[in-house]
Design a protein around this motif. Sequence first.
Motif, PDB file in Angstrom:
ATOM      1  N   PRO A 182       0.811  -1.213   0.000  1.00 49.09           N
ATOM      2  CA  PRO A 182       0.000   0.000   0.000  1.00 49.09           C
ATOM      3  C   PRO A 182       0.846   1.266   0.000  1.00 49.09           C
ATOM      4  CG  PRO A 182      -0.844  -1.567   1.613  1.00 49.09           C
ATOM      5  CD  PRO A 182       0.478  -2.100   1.133  1.00 49.09           C
ATOM      6  N   LYS A 183       0.345   2.280  -0.655  1.00 53.40           N
ATOM      7  CA  LYS A 183       1.003   3.590  -0.644  1.00 53.40           C
ATOM      8  C   LYS A 183       1.095   4.118   0.782  1.00 53.40           C
ATOM      9  CE  LYS A 183       0.265   8.264  -2.523  1.00 53.40           C
ATOM     10  NZ  LYS A 183      -0.644   9.089  -3.353  1.00 53.40           N
ATOM     11  N   LEU A 184       2.233   4.695   1.125  1.00 53.99           N
ATOM     12  CA  LEU A 184       2.515   5.312   2.419  1.00 53.99           C
ATOM     13  C   LEU A 184       2.697   4.299   3.546  1.00 53.99           C
ATOM     14  CD1 LEU A 184       0.248   8.502   2.225  1.00 53.99           C
ATOM     15  CD2 LEU A 184       2.689   8.281   1.727  1.00 53.99           C
ATOM     16  N   THR A 185       3.008   3.051   3.173  1.00 54.16           N
ATOM     17  CA  THR A 185       3.375   2.045   4.160  1.00 54.16           C
ATOM     18  C   THR A 185       4.697   2.409   4.826  1.00 54.16           C
ATOM     19  OG1 THR A 185       2.200   0.199   3.110  1.00 54.16           O
ATOM     20  CG2 THR A 185       4.135  -0.365   4.418  1.00 54.16           C
ATOM     21  N   VAL A 186       4.751   2.278   6.145  1.00 55.03           N
ATOM     22  CA  VAL A 186       6.003   2.410   6.875  1.00 55.03           C
ATOM     23  C   VAL A 186       6.635   1.020   6.914  1.00 55.03           C
ATOM     24  CG1 VAL A 186       7.086   2.972   9.085  1.00 55.03           C
ATOM     25  CG2 VAL A 186       5.158   4.338   8.247  1.00 55.03           C
ATOM     26  N   GLY A 187       7.767   0.874   6.217  1.00 55.39           N
ATOM     27  CA  GLY A 187       8.398  -0.429   6.063  1.00 55.39           C
ATOM     28  C   GLY A 187       9.732  -0.506   6.766  1.00 55.39           C
ATOM     29  N   TYR A 188      10.300  -1.731   6.753  1.00 59.40           N
ATOM     30  CA  TYR A 188      11.590  -1.941   7.408  1.00 59.40           C
ATOM     31  C   TYR A 188      12.360  -3.062   6.724  1.00 59.40           C
ATOM     32  CZ  TYR A 188      14.670  -0.926  11.288  1.00 59.40           C
ATOM     33  OH  TYR A 188      15.714  -0.465  12.028  1.00 59.40           O
ATOM     34  N   GLY A 189      13.640  -2.800   6.461  1.00 60.65           N
ATOM     35  CA  GLY A 189      14.502  -3.814   5.875  1.00 60.65           C
ATOM     36  C   GLY A 189      15.938  -3.594   6.289  1.00 60.65           C
ATOM     37  N   GLY A 190      16.585  -4.627   6.843  1.00 61.74           N
ATOM     38  CA  GLY A 190      17.947  -4.477   7.340  1.00 61.74           C
ATOM     39  C   GLY A 190      17.954  -3.563   8.544  1.00 61.74           C
ATOM     40  N   CYS A 191      18.689  -2.430   8.447  1.00 64.53           N
ATOM     41  CA  CYS A 191      18.693  -1.449   9.544  1.00 64.53           C
ATOM     42  C   CYS A 191      17.946  -0.176   9.160  1.00 64.53           C
ATOM     43  CB  CYS A 191      20.133  -1.121   9.955  1.00 64.53           C
ATOM     44  SG  CYS A 191      21.074  -0.226   8.696  1.00 64.53           S
TER      45      CYS A 191
END
Length: 291
Positions: A182-191
């Motif tokens: 979804p647009k404007l998703t707060v995501g996370y990958g690695g650091c």
Amino acid sequence: MKPRYTFGGDEHLFVEVDEEMSLDAFFKSLSMTRIIAERAIEGVTEICPANASFQVKFDPDVVAPGALLEEVRSIEAEAGKADPVLQTRLIEIPVFYQDPWTHETLMRFRERHQDPQGTDLEYAARINGYSSVEAFIAAHSGSPWFVSMVGFVAGLPFMYQMVERGRQIQVPKYLRPRTDTPKLTVGYGGCFSCIYSVRGAGGYQMFGITPMPIFDPDQKTNYLEDFMVFFRPGDIVKFRPIDRVEYDRTVEAVAKNAFKPKIREVEFDLRAFNADIKGYNARLEGMINGD
């Protein structure tokens, strides 16, 4: 690590300041790119900063690759002497954690995830040693984040957590990327945390969603009238958890062009930050809250 210089084809010089991300590496990269821009080197057509590196595009018919390399190498020593002080913005980003839209999406793609039985937040909390999702959300929103790069897709910020390295959240990307986010998703990958500026494919863990647009190619959003991309490298972000009521209210305000992001102009001093990270972050918290 000393910066490593390589050429990318006939028109690009790539400079890797360090193999791993740190605020020190970012500041050296930032200093070098600023000096390159100030010198207005003939033949340089674009400078693209990244997390701990940067790339310079040039016209080889105007400036010889060897001459450009020599010029940029000379800038390295000058950048190392620059004061690590940055005039920048402190920005509050409202986030609806555990929202229904990213939840629906992550459940559609569980077979691509390391933990098909849980949610992205449950997985991230467990592998980082937090006792609950709520405790993990408190950690994610409890410290500021430094925007080290904007790109990959238009307007997407990469954000680096401003805490001691041992306290940094680390979460791997999905085993296989999703075909939808979804647009404007707060995501996370690695650091790195990020905000997906547009809807599309992605592999970062999904924690929530913000009602605040960060990219508007039509420039109809009131705070994006001057430039379609909201974030700049060097911005400092503070996430603020909100509920569904505030999310809906903010979406409505955005639609009426009545929403204004909470922004404070600040001076960030890397040396003072490194000397007292907890105290410095507390002062930033006070600034965004108006204390």
